[in-house]
Design a protein around this motif. Structure first.
Motif, PDB file in Angstrom:
ATOM      1  N   ARG A 102     100.612  47.356  -2.039  1.00  0.00           N
ATOM      2  CA  ARG A 102     100.190  48.661  -2.227  1.00  0.00           C
ATOM      3  C   ARG A 102      98.837  48.851  -1.596  1.00  0.00           C
ATOM      4  N   CYS A 128     103.083  52.237   0.084  1.00  0.00           N
ATOM      5  CA  CYS A 128     103.685  51.050  -0.584  1.00  0.00           C
ATOM      6  C   CYS A 128     104.646  50.195   0.349  1.00  0.00           C
ATOM      7  N   TRP A 177     107.532  54.236  -6.880  1.00  0.00           N
ATOM      8  CA  TRP A 177     106.331  53.590  -6.882  1.00  0.00           C
ATOM      9  C   TRP A 177     106.019  53.289  -8.637  1.00  0.00           C
TER      10      TRP A 177
END
Lengths: 285, 462
Positions: free
Chosen positions: A33, A80, A143
């Motif tokens: 991330r 991500c 996410w």
């Protein structure tokens, strides 16, 4: 989505490579991330991993001389990516002597993290090495699986003995049993125990010290405060997971500690000035 | 043959054997007047390595009863697995071995390797060998348009960037830069693997000459042995190559030794003829195999063998007498009978004696070659060709060759770009006293090309 970072300092490059090598020893694939201030390597808890999860946080300013990123959208200014840390580790290992290393998110045959390094040579023109590490972009709807885990309500928190010693002990124990019980109390004592039909082995560590969590309001200091200092909290874990964790450690941490939730979870924390690594191993019955 | 090496040289010898073990399973020991040659070829015949140690390398070097046409010296083929363990631990060899004696005795079929070690210990190893003619790949380095000479560590450093498991890499050369990148066959692996590319400036090389911009793809694993050898001896590595698809040669040399590795390179898939059926599930691009040539006699027609690209890993061998008159080419009779043994691996060592008629070891090839000279015909006599089992691909290639040679026939696409790997050259690698000859040429639909080369062959023959 854009990402561009540059590392110029040899020591930073070295440190960064070692962190990534540590991560590569822990897991085959993980999620990276990227936020404006930090990089996170996340492994989320899944049955396929045996229930272990990992969270590693790096502060980008400590590694990168230049760092620019643009996330998926202005509100979600993050990227991500699913990546194989071993590829990154291999790519970085070969460019340790580089004058500068640029890490970029690119799209070649597929989305890639491109590591482009300039290597010094005898002549004036440097050699350019480019490694394209394929990555998978994780869509925003997923996410939520990769958020920072909260510190569990542990029963005991204790500093770990020197990791090398612990690794030696666990290595020997692995030959005898598949499961290891780790127990500790608030008096700075920790035991590593294995038990089989033929033999039981226990290694005792003393005077380890207990980290002072109690003041932190996010933790529920209650149960720990009232706890009998000699009573042990234990967790029985798969010894290979523990060994994997200990084996991969390339970076000597400033602080290494573990939190034990009795018969639930073993939470290992390694802290460095600029890197923190948390590893959760679930307890088995 | 009998030779003695002293302690330091044993290590170099051992390193050479390590490098050769990367290439193939068998080691040819070829004692010659020029020195002792160690050679190896891989099973697909796409890589060849030769380490030649001159007599100065040895403390003593006796060829035994030599001299006539070199027929008296024994040429041995050993299994690398039996020799490598003797030289496996080079650091202990360096510490313990004071001298090493290697001798070949024909009557007992054995190579004796004797280590004289410290403390009076002597270790004697007897390794069985098979007598077999020296094989060699002939490669016209002087004809290569692209020549690079890299300082000792450069190539070694470059290949460290690639994972050890990387099979093939592509070396691209243009006049502005040289780059190395990894090569992937098939789209499936393409997506998820890491791509690496290294770019070098011409200044980094000791010698840089690029006549033809090219991308050559070859097997890295086979090269690593030579690079390790070069690095340990701090020798620069020379790279001779030409256009895509042609073999590439890496060599190092020193006062007392010379090492060469010749690797076949992949050609572009576009060049493959459309009529060639795909028999293997993975559409591999044809791989060029090195020409295996045996020496013809200088005066009359010998023969040379051309081995073509193994499409789908089958190899085709065509034997042709050297003296040619294309006009007399009887194409029809030769074409159908593809004289191509399906399993070519038996046909490796091509032998001629010092006499005129070629003698080939493997029985299959025996039948292919004319037993007597046919000075003026360019044809593989079909009487001599048994109908061996062949595959359509090999038939096509064989017949394409012959068609190309006949000016009458008109072929459309298949022959385009097929390269004849028949080689002709003088002097480049004359190993023995008789001149080698090989012919480098291109077969295209235009038959004239092959004629030209044949004429050259004729004019150059004594």
């Amino acid at each position: 989505m854009k990402f561009r970072g540059k590392i110029v300092d040899v020591a930073c490059l070295n440190h960064f490579s070692r962190v990534i090598t540590t991560i590569s020893k822990l897991t085959k694939m993980c999620v990276l991330r990227l936020t404006p201030d930090n990089l996170f390597f996340v492994l989320s808890e899944k049955v396929a991993n045996g229930g272990v999860s990992m969270w590693c946080e790096l502060s980008q300013a400590n590694f990168f001389d230049e760092y620019q990123m643009e996330g998926v959208s202005p509100e979600d200014n993050e990227i991500c990516l699913e990546v194989t840390p071993e590829n990154l580790s291999r790519a970085l290992k070969t460019v340790q002597s580089a004058k500068s290393v640029k890490v970029k998110l690119t799209k070649k045959h597929c989305p890639c993290l491109t590591i482009a390094a300039e290597l010094p040579t005898l002549s004036s023109i440097s050699r350019v090495v480019t490694h394209d590490v394929p990555v998978d972009v994780i869509p925003r709807r997923l996410w939520h699986e990769f958020i920072e885990p909260s510190v569990p309500d542990f029963d005991v928190s204790i500093y770990l003995p020197p990791l090398k010693t612990m690794k030696n002990v666990v290595d020997r124990m692995k030959n005898l049993s598949n499961f290891l019980v780790i127990e500790a109390n608030l008096n700075g004592e920790m035991n590593l125990k294995i038990e089989t039909d033929l033999v039981s082995v226990t290694t005792h560590f003393k005077d380890l010290g207990n980290p002072p969590w109690g003041d932190d309001s996010s933790q529920d200091g209650g149960p720990s405060q009232g706890r009998d200092p000699d009573s042990m909290a234990e967790a029985r874990v798969d010894i290979r997971r523990l060994q994997q964790f200990l084996m991969g450690q390339q970076v000597n941490p400033s602080k290494a500690m573990c939190n034990i939730v009795h018969q639930r979870i073993l939470h290992l924390i390694l802290l460095h000035e600029d890197v923190s690594l948390q590893y959760f191993i679930p307890a088995v019955a | 043959m009998d030779c003695v090496l002293d302690g330091n040289c044993v290590k170099a010898f051992g390193k050479a054997i390590h490098a050769l073990s990367r290439i193939g399973d068998e080691l040819w020991l070829d004692p010659m007047v020029r020195g002792l040659a160690l050679r190896s070829v891989n099973s697909a015949h796409s890589a060849y390595a030769c380490f030649l140690f001159s007599p100065l390398f040895f403390q003593q070097y006796n060829l035994g009863s030599v001299s006539e046409e070199g027929n008296e010296t024994i040429k041995c083929k050993l299994v690398i697995k039996s020799v490598l363990p003797l030289f496996r631990c080079l650091s202990s060899i360096e510490r313990n071995v004071k001298r090493c004696q290697i001798s070949i005795s024909a009557p007992c079929d054995r190579v004796m390797i004797r280590f004289f070690c410290r403390h009076g210990i002597t270790k004697t190893h007897n390794v069985r060998f098979q007598e077999s003619e020296a094989l060699q790949a002939v490669f016209a380095s002087h004809l290569c348009p692209n020549v690079l000479k890299a300082p000792a560590r450069l190539l070694g450093d470059m290949v460290t960037h690639f994972p050890v498991s990387q099979e093939e890499i592509t070396l691209s050369m243009t006049s502005l830069r040289v780059s190395l990148r990894n090569y992937f066959e098939g789209a499936k692996d393409h997506i998820k693997t890491m791509h690496t590319e290294i770019s070098l400036h011409p200044e980094e090389f000791d010698y840089f000459q690029v006549g033809v911009d090219s991308d050559i793809t070859f097997c890295l694993k086979e090269l690593r042995g030579l690079l390790a050898f070069a690095e340990s001896h701090c020798l620069p590595v020379s790279v001779h190559s030409s256009a895509t698809g042609r073999p590439v040669c890496f060599s190092v040399e020193d006062m007392v030794l010379e090492a060469t590795v010749v690797l076949a390179t992949l050609i572009d898939s576009e060049i493959r003829g459309p009529s060639q059926p795909t028999e293997t599930p993975v559409p591999t691009t044809p791989r060029w195999i090195l020409l295996q040539q045996f020496q013809p006699d200088c005066s009359t027609s010998g023969s040379f063998v051309a081995r073509f690209a193994s499409c789908h890993r089958e190899e085709c061998v065509v034997c042709v007498p050297r003296c040619v008159h294309a006009a007399t080419l009887p194409v029809g009779s030769c074409e159908a009978r593809s004289n191509i043994p399906h399993d070519i691996t038996a046909v490796t060592e091509l032998v001629t004696s010092s006499q005129d008629s070629p003698i080939i070891n493997p029985p299959a090839l025996m039948q292919l070659l004319p037993q007597t000279d046919i000075p003026n015909e360019f044809c593989v006599p079909d009487a001599a060709c048994p109908s061996t089992s062949t595959t359509p691909a090999s038939t096509v290639i064989c017949s394409l060759l012959f068609r190309a040679l006949s000016s009458d026939e008109d072929d459309d696409s298949c022959a385009a770009g097929l390269n004849v790997l028949a080689c002709y050259s003088d002097g480049e690698e004359t190993m023995e006293d008789y001149p080698r000859s090989f012919l480098l040429g291109e077969v295209t639909q235009d038959a004239l090309h092959i004629l030209t080369f044949c004429d050259v062959a004729q004019s150059r023959s004594k």
